[in-house]
Scaffold this motif. Structure first.
Motif, PDB file in Angstrom:
ATOM      1  N   ILE A   1     -16.376  26.603 101.075  1.00 58.32           N
ATOM      2  CA  ILE A   1     -16.639  25.782 100.217  1.00 58.32           C
ATOM      3  C   ILE A   1     -15.555  25.828  98.941  1.00 58.32           C
ATOM      4  N   HIS A   2     -15.420  27.045  98.420  1.00 62.47           N
ATOM      5  CA  HIS A   2     -14.470  27.183  97.211  1.00 62.47           C
ATOM      6  C   HIS A   2     -13.011  26.697  97.404  1.00 62.47           C
TER       7      HIS A   2
ATOM      8  N   LEU B   1     -12.224  21.202  89.999  1.00 61.98           N
ATOM      9  CA  LEU B   1     -12.494  22.629  89.271  1.00 61.98           C
ATOM     10  C   LEU B   1     -14.295  23.081  89.564  1.00 61.98           C
ATOM     11  N   ALA B   2     -14.225  24.229  89.805  1.00 62.03           N
ATOM     12  CA  ALA B   2     -15.302  25.004  90.036  1.00 62.03           C
ATOM     13  C   ALA B   2     -15.827  26.081  88.992  1.00 62.03           C
ATOM     14  N   PRO B   3     -16.329  25.875  87.950  1.00 60.45           N
ATOM     15  CA  PRO B   3     -16.575  26.730  86.753  1.00 60.45           C
ATOM     16  C   PRO B   3     -17.807  27.626  87.146  1.00 60.45           C
ATOM     17  N   VAL B   4     -18.721  27.342  87.939  1.00 55.93           N
ATOM     18  CA  VAL B   4     -19.983  28.271  88.088  1.00 55.93           C
ATOM     19  C   VAL B   4     -19.357  29.096  89.483  1.00 55.93           C
ATOM     20  N   PRO B   5     -19.620  30.385  89.196  1.00 58.93           N
ATOM     21  CA  PRO B   5     -18.898  31.363  90.320  1.00 58.93           C
ATOM     22  C   PRO B   5     -20.228  31.533  91.477  1.00 58.93           C
ATOM     23  N   PRO B   6     -19.861  31.953  92.265  1.00 57.49           N
ATOM     24  CA  PRO B   6     -20.848  32.174  93.610  1.00 57.49           C
ATOM     25  C   PRO B   6     -21.830  33.074  93.204  1.00 57.49           C
ATOM     26  N   ASP B   7     -22.964  33.017  93.889  1.00 63.38           N
ATOM     27  CA  ASP B   7     -24.197  33.865  93.570  1.00 63.38           C
ATOM     28  C   ASP B   7     -24.664  34.841  94.747  1.00 63.38           C
TER      29      ASP B   7
ATOM     30  N   THR C   1     -11.570  16.216  88.011  1.00 58.90           N
ATOM     31  CA  THR C   1     -13.044  16.305  88.335  1.00 58.90           C
ATOM     32  C   THR C   1     -13.448  17.735  88.267  1.00 58.90           C
ATOM     33  N   GLN C   2     -14.644  18.234  87.923  1.00 58.23           N
ATOM     34  CA  GLN C   2     -15.022  19.397  88.075  1.00 58.23           C
ATOM     35  C   GLN C   2     -16.594  19.280  88.859  1.00 58.23           C
ATOM     36  N   PHE C   3     -16.819  20.345  89.477  1.00 56.15           N
ATOM     37  CA  PHE C   3     -18.150  20.304  90.438  1.00 56.15           C
ATOM     38  C   PHE C   3     -18.870  21.522  89.837  1.00 56.15           C
ATOM     39  N   LEU C   4     -20.310  21.180  89.305  1.00 50.46           N
ATOM     40  CA  LEU C   4     -21.176  22.213  89.085  1.00 50.46           C
ATOM     41  C   LEU C   4     -22.308  22.275  90.013  1.00 50.46           C
ATOM     42  N   GLY C   5     -22.273  23.283  90.917  1.00 54.61           N
ATOM     43  CA  GLY C   5     -23.218  23.717  92.117  1.00 54.61           C
ATOM     44  C   GLY C   5     -23.129  25.097  92.323  1.00 54.61           C
ATOM     45  N   ARG C   6     -23.930  25.334  93.232  1.00 56.35           N
ATOM     46  CA  ARG C   6     -23.878  26.916  93.500  1.00 56.35           C
ATOM     47  C   ARG C   6     -23.662  26.891  94.912  1.00 56.35           C
ATOM     48  N   PHE C   7     -23.058  28.245  95.521  1.00 55.94           N
ATOM     49  CA  PHE C   7     -22.817  28.386  96.848  1.00 55.94           C
ATOM     50  C   PHE C   7     -22.838  30.088  96.950  1.00 55.94           C
ATOM     51  N   GLY C   8     -23.069  30.400  98.059  1.00 50.95           N
ATOM     52  CA  GLY C   8     -23.189  32.161  98.000  1.00 50.95           C
ATOM     53  C   GLY C   8     -21.834  32.849  98.144  1.00 50.95           C
ATOM     54  N   ASP C   9     -21.791  34.187  97.869  1.00 52.73           N
ATOM     55  CA  ASP C   9     -20.663  34.820  98.179  1.00 52.73           C
ATOM     56  C   ASP C   9     -20.486  35.321  99.581  1.00 52.73           C
TER      57      ASP C   9
ATOM     58  N   THR D   1     -17.451  14.864  85.631  1.00 55.82           N
ATOM     59  CA  THR D   1     -18.389  15.874  86.226  1.00 55.82           C
ATOM     60  C   THR D   1     -19.453  15.578  87.175  1.00 55.82           C
ATOM     61  N   VAL D   2     -19.559  16.527  88.332  1.00 63.10           N
ATOM     62  CA  VAL D   2     -20.425  16.095  89.212  1.00 63.10           C
ATOM     63  C   VAL D   2     -21.312  17.273  89.500  1.00 63.10           C
ATOM     64  N   ILE D   3     -22.636  17.228  89.280  1.00 58.14           N
ATOM     65  CA  ILE D   3     -23.777  18.250  89.398  1.00 58.14           C
ATOM     66  C   ILE D   3     -24.290  17.974  90.882  1.00 58.14           C
ATOM     67  N   GLY D   4     -24.492  19.042  91.434  1.00 61.34           N
ATOM     68  CA  GLY D   4     -25.310  18.957  92.872  1.00 61.34           C
ATOM     69  C   GLY D   4     -25.047  20.317  93.945  1.00 61.34           C
ATOM     70  N   GLU D   5     -25.429  19.918  94.973  1.00 61.83           N
ATOM     71  CA  GLU D   5     -25.639  20.878  95.965  1.00 61.83           C
ATOM     72  C   GLU D   5     -24.100  20.964  96.654  1.00 61.83           C
ATOM     73  N   ALA D   6     -23.795  22.156  97.142  1.00 61.91           N
ATOM     74  CA  ALA D   6     -22.791  22.138  98.131  1.00 61.91           C
ATOM     75  C   ALA D   6     -23.416  22.960  99.167  1.00 61.91           C
TER      76      ALA D   6
END
Length: 309
Positions: free
Chosen positions: A57-58, A67-73, A42-50, A3-8
């Motif tokens: 990015i997605h 994997l990117a389980p955190v949806p866009p905001d 590998t999964q990535f936990l970060g944020r990016f816009g819709d 798991t990687v946490i951080g900025e995209a």
């Protein structure tokens, strides 16, 4: 699962000799892609816009089997503009939004994770840095923790705050990588090796310092070592440190040293083993600097060059 946490973000690369190029980036995202290309789930936990950049990015994560389980905001996707100097070095400016509310309370995101990596902007910029630190504290009993400060003085200008933040993450980490430039900024006038030795005393099993063309150096409980930089024709240095970080972690996982239950085994890493790890990570970074943008190698690419973990 790693798991990687951080900025995209989107890296917009500008130079005086070529048109603008836009690449998907962000130091932690690059590490996630690097790990996946080296064959690790590998999964990535970060944020990016819709938005258009967020969709890019997605798509990039998906194309690299991350994997990117955190949806866009609803916030805009972050952008980093890198202007290249005549020898390929990068100077950055940023337009950023960084938050991951309630990350630490979402234990289901970390189920099965044997290694959790974070660093860079994610560990420094409020409000998201607080959530990342809380998440690292919560996952540490079960997972190996790795950290790369990847300091950005144009974003975090208060070196005292940055030093305090970095040391909080170092104390929770098992594997730490920093550049000599990071350490010079955090501890001006101090020998980077002495700074790394002091970090080792805070708790990690491994502290690595990258030094550009001089090659990486590392300190472990059993001693210190270095290897020469792998030969490469430099196109640009964007993402080189992230490729190094991914390969460093890949080598730890390949040796089955990941997971909270293996901390003592990781701490027992020999100097000779650490040299092999450094050589593998250096070879991965050399591939990245030989082509444009943050473009880490696959394991097959390294094998065709006779490079093995």
């Amino acid at each position: 699962m790693l798991t990687v946490i951080g900025e995209a973000l989107i890296d917009e690369v500008l130079s005086d000799t070529a048109p603008l190029r836009a690449h998907v980036g962000g130091s932690p995202l690059n590490v996630a892609v690097g790990l996946a290309r080296l064959g690790h789930p590998t999964q990535f936990l970060g944020r990016f816009g819709d938005d258009e950049y967020g969709r890019r990015i997605h798509q990039h994560l998906s194309a690299n089997a991350v994997l990117a389980p955190v949806p866009p905001d609803a916030l805009p996707t972050s952008v980093a503009s890198a202007r290249l100097d005549p020898v390929g070095g990068a100077n950055y400016t940023f337009q950023l939004a960084w938050e991951l509310p309630h990350l630490a309370s979402r234990a289901e995101l970390f189920n099965g994770s044997t290694l959790v990596h974070t660093g860079s902007i994610a560990s420094m910029l409020a409000p998201g840095a607080r959530d990342v630190l809380a998440a690292i504290r919560s996952v540490r009993p079960a997972a190996t923790v790795s950290y790369d400060p990847n300091c950005r003085p144009t974003i975090i200008k208060d070196v005292g705050y940055a030093r305090e933040q970095a040391e909080k993450f170092v104390a929770l980490s098992d594997v730490v990588k920093a550049s000599d430039e990071d350490l010079e900024w955090l501890y001006p006038g101090q020998d980077h090796r002495e700074s790394a030795r002091r970090w080792l005393g805070l708790g990690p099993a491994v502290v690595v310092v990258t030094r550009g063309s001089r090659g990486p150096w590392a300190v472990v409980d059993r001693g210190e070592c270095e290897v020469p930089a792998a030969a490469a024709r430099v196109v640009d240095t964007v993402g080189a440190g992230d490729s190094f970080m991914a390969a460093l972690l890949s080598a730890v996982v390949d040796r089955e040293l990941d997971g909270g239950q293996r901390r003592n085994e990781l701490r027992a890493l020999s100097v000779e083993q650490m040299q092999d790890v450094l050589a593998f990570a250096s070879a991965a970074a050399a591939v990245t600097v030989s082509r444009a943008g943050a473009n880490p190698p696959t394991r097959d690419e390294l094998r065709t060059q006779g490079v093995y973990a």
